[in-house]
Design a protein around this motif. Structure first.
Motif, PDB file in Angstrom:
ATOM      1  N   LEU A 122       4.772 -20.544   1.563  1.00 28.05           N
ATOM      2  CA  LEU A 122       4.334 -20.258   2.930  1.00 28.05           C
ATOM      3  C   LEU A 122       5.121 -19.133   3.582  1.00 28.05           C
ATOM      4  O   LEU A 122       5.288 -19.107   4.799  1.00 28.05           O
ATOM      5  CB  LEU A 122       4.415 -21.516   3.810  1.00 28.05           C
ATOM      6  N   SER A 123       5.610 -18.180   2.798  1.00 25.14           N
ATOM      7  CA  SER A 123       6.379 -17.069   3.361  1.00 25.14           C
ATOM      8  C   SER A 123       5.548 -15.790   3.324  1.00 25.14           C
ATOM      9  O   SER A 123       4.737 -15.597   2.417  1.00 25.14           O
ATOM     10  CB  SER A 123       7.675 -16.863   2.588  1.00 25.14           C
ATOM     11  N   LEU A 124       5.766 -14.938   4.301  1.00 28.61           N
ATOM     12  CA  LEU A 124       5.062 -13.658   4.302  1.00 28.61           C
ATOM     13  C   LEU A 124       5.469 -12.799   3.109  1.00 28.61           C
ATOM     14  O   LEU A 124       4.637 -12.109   2.528  1.00 28.61           O
ATOM     15  CB  LEU A 124       5.348 -12.893   5.595  1.00 28.61           C
ATOM     16  N   SER A 125       6.750 -12.846   2.733  1.00 29.76           N
ATOM     17  CA  SER A 125       7.172 -12.057   1.574  1.00 29.76           C
ATOM     18  C   SER A 125       6.462 -12.528   0.308  1.00 29.76           C
ATOM     19  O   SER A 125       6.136 -11.718  -0.555  1.00 29.76           O
ATOM     20  CB  SER A 125       8.692 -12.114   1.396  1.00 29.76           C
ATOM     21  N   VAL A 127       3.421 -13.767   0.202  1.00 27.66           N
ATOM     22  CA  VAL A 127       2.047 -13.275   0.300  1.00 27.66           C
ATOM     23  C   VAL A 127       1.987 -11.816  -0.126  1.00 27.66           C
ATOM     24  O   VAL A 127       1.141 -11.414  -0.917  1.00 27.66           O
ATOM     25  CB  VAL A 127       1.504 -13.441   1.739  1.00 27.66           C
ATOM     26  N   PHE A 128       2.927 -10.993   0.383  1.00 25.94           N
ATOM     27  CA  PHE A 128       2.936  -9.577   0.031  1.00 25.94           C
ATOM     28  C   PHE A 128       3.256  -9.371  -1.438  1.00 25.94           C
ATOM     29  O   PHE A 128       2.713  -8.490  -2.083  1.00 25.94           O
ATOM     30  CB  PHE A 128       3.935  -8.808   0.895  1.00 25.94           C
ATOM     31  N   ARG A 129       4.152 -10.186  -1.989  1.00 22.65           N
ATOM     32  CA  ARG A 129       4.520 -10.066  -3.401  1.00 22.65           C
ATOM     33  C   ARG A 129       3.317 -10.374  -4.292  1.00 22.65           C
ATOM     34  O   ARG A 129       3.077  -9.695  -5.250  1.00 22.65           O
ATOM     35  CB  ARG A 129       5.681 -10.998  -3.712  1.00 22.65           C
ATOM     36  N   SER A 132       0.753  -7.493  -4.082  1.00 23.79           N
ATOM     37  CA  SER A 132       1.128  -6.216  -4.676  1.00 23.79           C
ATOM     38  C   SER A 132       1.458  -6.319  -6.160  1.00 23.79           C
ATOM     39  O   SER A 132       1.692  -5.326  -6.819  1.00 23.79           O
ATOM     40  CB  SER A 132       2.332  -5.629  -3.925  1.00 23.79           C
ATOM     41  N   ALA A 133       1.479  -7.533  -6.689  1.00 21.58           N
ATOM     42  CA  ALA A 133       1.806  -7.723  -8.105  1.00 21.58           C
ATOM     43  C   ALA A 133       0.627  -7.280  -8.963  1.00 21.58           C
ATOM     44  O   ALA A 133      -0.523  -7.363  -8.560  1.00 21.58           O
ATOM     45  CB  ALA A 133       2.121  -9.191  -8.377  1.00 21.58           C
ATOM     46  N   PRO A 134       0.939  -6.784 -10.164  1.00 20.51           N
ATOM     47  CA  PRO A 134      -0.165  -6.397 -11.073  1.00 20.51           C
ATOM     48  C   PRO A 134      -1.075  -7.608 -11.330  1.00 20.51           C
ATOM     49  O   PRO A 134      -0.614  -8.700 -11.586  1.00 20.51           O
ATOM     50  CB  PRO A 134       0.557  -5.986 -12.368  1.00 20.51           C
ATOM     51  N   GLY A 135      -2.338  -7.391 -11.178  1.00 24.38           N
ATOM     52  CA  GLY A 135      -3.287  -8.475 -11.380  1.00 24.38           C
ATOM     53  C   GLY A 135      -3.412  -9.374 -10.171  1.00 24.38           C
ATOM     54  O   GLY A 135      -4.068 -10.406 -10.213  1.00 24.38           O
ATOM     55  N   GLY A 136      -2.745  -9.003  -9.059  1.00 25.65           N
ATOM     56  CA  GLY A 136      -2.797  -9.821  -7.835  1.00 25.65           C
ATOM     57  C   GLY A 136      -4.107  -9.665  -7.127  1.00 25.65           C
ATOM     58  O   GLY A 136      -5.024  -8.964  -7.563  1.00 25.65           O
ATOM     59  N   ARG A 137      -4.228 -10.295  -5.973  1.00 20.37           N
ATOM     60  CA  ARG A 137      -5.484 -10.284  -5.235  1.00 20.37           C
ATOM     61  C   ARG A 137      -5.725  -8.977  -4.501  1.00 20.37           C
ATOM     62  O   ARG A 137      -6.795  -8.754  -3.975  1.00 20.37           O
ATOM     63  CB  ARG A 137      -5.504 -11.445  -4.243  1.00 20.37           C
ATOM     64  N   GLY A 138      -4.718  -8.127  -4.353  1.00 19.62           N
ATOM     65  CA  GLY A 138      -4.880  -6.944  -3.514  1.00 19.62           C
ATOM     66  C   GLY A 138      -4.910  -5.719  -4.291  1.00 19.62           C
ATOM     67  O   GLY A 138      -5.228  -4.658  -4.107  1.00 19.62           O
TER      68      GLY A 138
END
Length: 138
Positions: A122-125, A127-129, A132-138
């Motif tokens: 439940l941390s913002l970091s 969520v961002f990690r 931005s991770a390879p294969g992540g949602r973003g």
């Protein structure tokens, strides 16, 4: 699956909830010190050490609450509370219940726990990690 396994599975969530609660409580201490809310008078700007402690409580508490730079903010917060305990409370007695230093002692150890275990879920970091991770949602 044993009871311990079921509990272990929820550690990141419970750690995240612990971080949120301790961050919210610390932020409220800082807001009360700096802005005179929550039935407390505001500390004059620059008043050593209380105004500076209020800044640390507000800023680091918010960072911990949100789960951003959690370990660094928790490290600074833990140190600030150790300083508060030993300079403001410990001279009045050895034990926190004697000297009114229960809050700084608990904050100090709670933040130290976050330094070593991190923000949990439940941390913002987090969520961002993930984004931005390879294969992540973003």
């Amino acid at each position: 699956m044993g009871a311990t396994d079921r509990l272990d599975r929820h550690q990141p969530l419970v750690l995240g909830l612990f971080r949120i609660v301790i961050g919210l409580l610390f932020t409220s201490e800082g807001a009360a010190t700096l802005f005179g809310v929550l039935d407390r008078d505001a500390t004059p700007a620059g008043d050593w050490p209380f105004w500076y402690a209020g800044v640390i409580e507000l800023v680091c508490g918010a960072l911990v609450l949100l789960g951003v730079l959690t370990r660094a903010a928790a490290f600074l917060s833990s140190g600030a509370m150790a300083f508060a305990y030993f300079t403001e409370h410990q001279p009045d007695g050895l034990f926190p219940l004697q000297n009114g230093g229960l809050s700084p002692a608990l904050f100090c150890w709670g933040f130290l726990l976050l330094v070593f275990f991190g923000p949990g879920s439940l941390s913002l970091s987090g969520v961002f990690r993930r984004d931005s991770a390879p294969g992540g949602r973003g």
